[in-house]
Write an enzyme that holds these catalytic residues in place. Structure first.
Site, mmCIF file in Angstrom:
data_model
loop_
_atom_site.group_PDB
_atom_site.id
_atom_site.type_symbol
_atom_site.label_atom_id
_atom_site.label_comp_id
_atom_site.label_asym_id
_atom_site.label_seq_id
_atom_site.Cartn_x
_atom_site.Cartn_y
_atom_site.Cartn_z
ATOM 1 N N CYS A 88 149.835 -29.764 50.424
ATOM 2 C CA CYS A 88 149.359 -30.590 51.534
ATOM 3 C C CYS A 88 149.959 -30.154 52.866
ATOM 4 C CB CYS A 88 149.653 -32.056 51.271
ATOM 5 S SG CYS A 88 151.398 -32.438 50.998
ATOM 6 N N HIS A 380 153.324 -37.002 51.319
ATOM 7 C CA HIS A 380 152.039 -36.332 51.553
ATOM 8 C C HIS A 380 151.849 -36.052 53.037
ATOM 9 C CE1 HIS A 380 148.020 -35.001 50.790
ATOM 10 N NE2 HIS A 380 147.449 -36.007 51.450
ATOM 11 N N ASN A 402 142.472 -35.861 55.848
ATOM 12 C CA ASN A 402 143.167 -35.555 54.606
ATOM 13 C C ASN A 402 142.701 -34.206 54.051
ATOM 14 O OD1 ASN A 402 144.922 -35.950 52.503
ATOM 15 N ND2 ASN A 402 143.884 -37.718 51.645
#
Length: 457
Positions: A88, A380, A402
């Site tokens: 991520c 994250h 995202n």
């Protein structure tokens, strides 16, 4: 020996009742506190027949209160997908750069090869692990640093400085130059094999140093281990190119071609001020003093790279910098704890799930307590792209891009209330030009050193 046992026994005695086993009376008190009346029995029937506690505790009072409209939004296009990998931080670092690349080349869509960058990240982490093993070879295997290194020689995790380290050294390439593979999208088995080879190699290096082998022999043994790592990566991910030709179609329907190297491409698509001198990672860590700089020792991927360094600031000042960046059409790297996230609606709010009412218990902890007890921590990374404000320009909600594909959340995006951001945002990377004088002055101070195994990391 008897004296030592006596001292130990006395030490236990001073702990008081908390060190004693439960008495029958205490156990009876605990058991009888659960009264199976009609409402509790109904609740037990519901809970025992539904494994999804999030669904049962979804707070209807917050439903429909948050929309996905924003007053200020960065011009971004496209959603990426990291699949079954922990990249991520890498996707987010690149997603921050993608809009400017599309503008620079006049194209509708663009993505980087995360596979290329991932190859070199794992390779450099392998070298750093072996160097750490050599540096601590005279320490016991039970030493805390040695234990930390061998516990996870390499993994997918990272932060913005790791992307900067590897991109500056090896460059970057467009996605179709080195496409994803089955193992870049699902990294678990490959990294397990790499870690097994590194642990065996690290153990052998320690033995060589214990046997007084010369530096040349040790260096040669390290290179042999890295040859194996390179082979594993090449077989699983492909061989990273040293030069490439990239063909693309512009918004004017013209087909263009670019021949270059990964390093030249990185220099071409990043502004001159894209470096730690101009950008800074900011943390909100209420367990430590604000307006102090902290450095995480040995938290990097490349041996010669920069460590994770951050300036600790209160949330209100962090949000001012974030709003300024978004209004300037500049997205930001952020990392968060994904607690209280409703994936179906793509909305996060501290009151989203009411476990307290469901179970009739109290779960109250502030951010500081959650950090110190390991209940909460950054898990994250995403790209901060939008903010909505009230009539007084005070933020009420935010939006993240995202990297879980366009079917996750709200078409790939996440909307978070301002109250949620206060509680669960931990890190943000921002251009220093958006900081106020107090923060700029603090950013120039000498970093306080923290170990990589510190509770926050």
């Amino acid at each position: 020996m008897q004296k030592l046992l006596l001292v130990a026994a006395c030490g236990l005695a001073t702990l008081g009742a908390s060190a004693q086993q439960l008495t029958e009376q205490e156990l009876d008190e605990i058991q009888t506190s659960f009264v199976l009346d009609s409402s509790t029995k109904a609740l037990q029937n519901i809970i025992t027949n539904e494994s999804n506690l999030k669904s049962l505790s979804l707070n209807r009072a917050v439903q429909g209160k948050t929309d996905h409209y924003f007053k200020y939004r960065v011009d971004v296009k496209g959603i990426t997908d990291q699949h079954q990998s922990g990249r991520c931080w890498m996707f987010t670092s690149m997603n921050v750069l993608r809009p400017s690349v599309m503008k620079q080349f006049n194209i509708k869509e663009f993505d980087f090869s995360h596979n290329f960058t991932y190859f070199w990240d794992i390779f450099e982490k392998s070298n750093l692990f072996l160097e750490n093993v050599i540096a601590t070879a005279n320490h016991k295997m039970t030493d805390r640093d040695v234990t930390f290194y061998f516990k996870s020689p390499v993994n997918d995790g990272g932060v913005w400085n790791l992307f900067y380290n590897v991109a500056r050294k090896y460059g970057v390439v467009p996605q179709n130059v080195m496409p994803e593979t089955a193992h870049s999208n699902n990294t678990g088995q490959m990294t397990a094999i790499i870690n097994e080879r590194l642990r065996a190699g690290g153990y052998d290096l320690r033995a060589m140093i214990a046997d007084k082998k010369n530096d040349k022999a040790i260096a040669s043994a390290k290179i042999d281990i890295l040859k194996d790592i390179y082979r594993i990566l090449s077989l699983c991910l492909g061989v990273p190119p040293t030069e490439f030709e990239w063909r693309y179609e512009t918004n004017d329907n013209k087909v263009e071609s670019l021949k270059t190297t990964p390093k030249d491409f990185f220099n071409m698509i990043t502004p001159k001020e894209y470096d730690p001198e101009s950008f800074i990672m900011i943390m909100n860590d209420p367990t430590r003093e604000y307006y102090k700089v902290y450095e995480i020792q040995n938290y990097r991927n490349a041996y010669e790279g920069i460590n994770w360094i951050y300036l600790n600031m209160p949330m209100e000042d962090i949000k001012k910098a974030a709003v300024a960046s978004i209004k300037a059409n500049e997205p930001l790297y952020v990392s968060t704890d994904l607690a209280k996230y409703n994936g179906k609606e793509g909305i996060s709010d501290p009151d989203m799930y009411d476990y307290e009412s469901l179970f009739g218990i109290q779960l109250d902890m502030d951010k500081k307590a959650r950090i110190l007890t390991r209940q909460s921590g950054s898990a994250h990374a995403m790209t901060l792209i939008a903010v909505d404000t009230d009539e007084n320009e005070k933020p009420v909600k935010w939006q993240f891009e995202n990297s879980w594909g366009d079917t996750a959340g709200h078409n790939g995006y996440m909307t978070l209330t301002d109250k949620w951001l206060d509680e669960y945002l931990f890190r943000i990377v921002v251009n220093k030009k958006y900081l106020e004088d107090k923060a700029l002055k603090a950013s120039k101070t000498k970093p306080i050193q923290l170990p990589a195994w510190d509770y926050m990391f």
